[in-house]
Design an enzyme around this catalytic site. Structure first.
Site, PDB file in Angstrom:
ATOM      1  N   SER A   1     -52.205  30.300 108.852  1.00  0.00           N
ATOM      2  CA  SER A   1     -52.634  30.302 110.250  1.00  0.00           C
ATOM      3  C   SER A   1     -53.125  31.690 110.631  1.00  0.00           C
ATOM      4  O   SER A   1     -52.790  32.675 109.979  1.00  0.00           O
ATOM      5  CB  SER A   1     -51.457  29.899 111.143  1.00  0.00           C
ATOM      6  OG  SER A   1     -51.681  30.265 112.488  1.00  0.00           O
ATOM      7  N   HIS A   2     -53.901  31.768 111.702  1.00  0.00           N
ATOM      8  CA  HIS A   2     -54.333  33.071 112.214  1.00  0.00           C
ATOM      9  C   HIS A   2     -53.203  33.817 112.895  1.00  0.00           C
ATOM     10  O   HIS A   2     -53.300  35.020 113.101  1.00  0.00           O
ATOM     11  CB  HIS A   2     -55.474  32.891 113.211  1.00  0.00           C
ATOM     12  CG  HIS A   2     -56.793  32.747 112.548  1.00  0.00           C
ATOM     13  ND1 HIS A   2     -57.120  31.653 111.795  1.00  0.00           N
ATOM     14  CD2 HIS A   2     -57.857  33.581 112.492  1.00  0.00           C
ATOM     15  CE1 HIS A   2     -58.330  31.820 111.316  1.00  0.00           C
ATOM     16  NE2 HIS A   2     -58.802  32.972 111.726  1.00  0.00           N
ATOM     17  N   SER A   3     -52.163  33.088 113.280  1.00  0.00           N
ATOM     18  CA  SER A   3     -51.074  33.718 114.015  1.00  0.00           C
ATOM     19  C   SER A   3     -49.805  33.710 113.177  1.00  0.00           C
ATOM     20  O   SER A   3     -49.325  32.662 112.745  1.00  0.00           O
ATOM     21  CB  SER A   3     -50.849  32.957 115.328  1.00  0.00           C
ATOM     22  OG  SER A   3     -49.533  33.147 115.774  1.00  0.00           O
TER      23      SER A   3
END
Ligand code: ADP
Ligand code: ADP
Ligand code: MG
Ligand code: MG
Ligand code: MG
Ligand code: MG
Lengths: 138, 219, 138, 219
Positions: free
Chosen positions: A10-12
């Site tokens: 994920s980007h986070s």
């Protein structure tokens, strides 16, 4: 231990870790789970981190990757190219909803199913009806 | 001609340009994406300059792969794996070479374009950096033999392709979420690519054009 | 500010907050976004927290809720019942993939679209193809 | 007869039972869910006991709504909104009442069952707490007038319904992810519901049966 590891990209970092803890609770140690999410604490992805996380999966396990956005996918693909075709042949990137796909995949893996089945269940999560109208009964 | 030294100079010069352009690239991305392209690129090339300075770079292949590995681990956004792939392809084509000429450069850029397209599945016209890489390589394929005039024109062609993304509808990347609302703003990755070509060709020729950018016309 | 607020209800506080920051980056202040996720720092949902978060949305905005699992949905439904029919009429719970639906919804809301359109885009996220085969071209 | 005082005693007694049963309920949920049902319920009723002690409870309606609001905000899992909804329904049926008789109890539990089903969309046989609530209310509807024998039997009926979930396939909740692999373990929410009925009826009658649980037979 299921033969299929589940890797979240994920980007986070928070989103990856949060989902990981949800999967952990559902699979109670039966599945190797890992997250290669975020660019440090910033939003983003890091293909070398994906490589590391993939390499740290049990060597006798296949791997299914769930990702959030297209740019995460590109980092996964770069990672697989750099790891080479032998490694990549153990891995499938699932074109599935990130959360729902990961839950379905983790549960199937905890039941000992093959990569094919695990990926299939992740893909089917697209069609998951999470809300049921009253008239549907059961 | 590009050598390991002039390649490193290119990366340094491009890094300086990115520092000056960070806000502009962020504004463009803010209008049609998530507002981080300038920050992403500046962070990536900042790390790249440091890494290149620390590494002993035997040849251009190694220089390109060192740059690529740094970009894929520090840029963070879609542009990370895309530029990373471009330089990985260059590192393959330039493997073992201490210097490259115009033909090698063209061959390398052509492989990079293929890599970017394989990675991101964009075609020319999709309002992505592919528009600029395609314009650049096409121009070089159509304008043989190379002269300083050709290199200057190539740089202008790249800039023009970047400017022309303004009126297009994004078909790939985050800007594509906006559909037709993406019209009216230049694609940030196309702008960063055109500037990259300015600096690359400048280092390659030892003095090709550096262009004026009418920044206010980009959005 | 778009007229449609987006509320995230996840079992994991981290997952909700991580997704929130991703949406924030995409919508750059144009949409009211909030997360009512987790039971404190534990995994779970809290219907009273959902109520609070819903009540703190701008009063002139409609609200679209994205949730992760069925038990989060139940907390949302209890919250809406307790807030009463007038409030509930402003709210739609979307039966959509949590992450992909939230991104689609947030983007549509940032474009100023109505609740109907926002919900529609969230539902369509089920069919989102995140991976494209080489042969598909464009 | 149930009064505000005996209702609070019921909640206290059930809380004690949950403390003793936390591990068992977690084990059951661990086998076919996420392993937290015991922890969830103990946490919720711990908070509920505290909250009831702090509140001035004018009538049974208020007592039930105070309990319900505490459960929906502290249990965390699916059982939170489900038990919460059950007690919200009771609070509506018992609004303003200082004491309730058998008829009111039956009416209240029937409304609760409807609430649980509207909330979770489960039907009897789906291997959820609905199986126990349905068995309980059906029994009370079929066994009028109420005698201590009837109340004792009702409690046994609830236990039996919980035990019988063992051989069923879960159709709702997390256990349903397992499909047929959910067979062989009792539904944790059914067990916690049956024990709830033990304690509720015990407080209501001032002394109905408390049952033995063959815990090892539950999974
Ligand atoms: N699929 C793609 N193919 C080619 N280029 C792309 C693609 N997706 C994005 N890009 C390029 O990347 C740029 C955005 O980079 P950046 O903002 O750093 O990443 P992100 O979009 O992940 O935030 C775009 O302007 C575009 O030129
Ligand atoms: N849709 C539903 N309808 C009725 N009861 C349900 C439903 N989903 C779950 N349950 C009940 O809730 C219990 C699980 O509660 P708990 O473990 O606290 O929540 P979670 O499943 O969210 O972790 C199950 O054993 C079952 O009895
Ligand atoms: Mg961006
Ligand atoms: Mg970004
Ligand atoms: Mg549970
Ligand atoms: Mg739970």
């Amino acid at each position: 231990m299921g033969n299929v590891s589940i890797v979240l990209v994920s980007h986070s970092k928070k989103m990856g870790e949060g989902l990981l803890s949800l999967l952990d609770q559902l699979t109670v140690g039966k599945v190797h789970l890992a997250s290669a999410s975020g660019l440090g604490d910033e939003l983003g992805t890091d293909a070398t981190k994906v490589m590391e996380i993939l390499e740290s999966c049990p060597r006798d396990s296949d791997i299914v990757i769930l990702f959030d956005l297209g740019s995460a996918l590109m980092s996964c693909e770069v990672a697989l190219e750099l790891l080479g075709p032998d490694f990549a042949s153990r891995v499938t990137i699932a074109d599935a909803p990130f959360v729902e796909g990961a839950i379905a995949a983790a549960v199937e893996s905890s039941l000992g199913h093959s990569r094919e089945v695990v990926v299939g269940s992740a893909l089917s999560a697209r069609h998951l009806v999470k809300m049921q109208s009253d008239t549907e009964g059961g | 001609m590009l050598t390991v030294d002039s390649f490193v100079q290119f990366v340094e010069a491009y890094h300086e340009r990115l520092r000056a352009l960070t806000d502009l690239l962020n504004v463009l991305d803010n209008r049609i994406g998530d507002g981080d392209h300038g920050t992403n690129m500046a962070r990536g090339f900042d790390a790249a300059v440091k890494k290149l300075h620390q590494s002993s770079l035997g040849d251009l292949g190694m220089s390109c792969s060192t740059l690529a590995m740094t970009l894929i681990s520090t840029v963070g956004g879609a542009s990370g794996p895309l530029y990373g792939t471009a330089f990985l392809k260059l590192s393959t084509v330039w493997k073992g070479l201490k210097s490259v000429d115009g033909d090698s450069l063209r061959r390398g850029l052509t492989a990079s374009l293929e890599g970017i397209q394989a990675r991101g599945k964009a075609v020319p016209g999709d309002k992505t950096m592919v528009d600029v890489w395609y314009a650049m390589t096409s121009y070089l394929h159509q304008n043989d033999p190379f002269s300083s005039e050709v290199w200057n024109q190539a740089v202008e062609t790249a800039q023009q392709a970047a400017v022309e993304t303004k009126d297009k509808i994004a078909k790939k990347g985050r800007a594509s979420y906006l559909g037709t609302r993406s019209v009216g703003v230049c694609d940030p990755g196309s702008v960063s690519s055109a500037v990259l070509f300015e600096e690359l060709i400048h280092s390659f020729t030892g003095g090709a054009l550096r262009l004026e950018w009418e920044t206010l016309a980009l959005y």
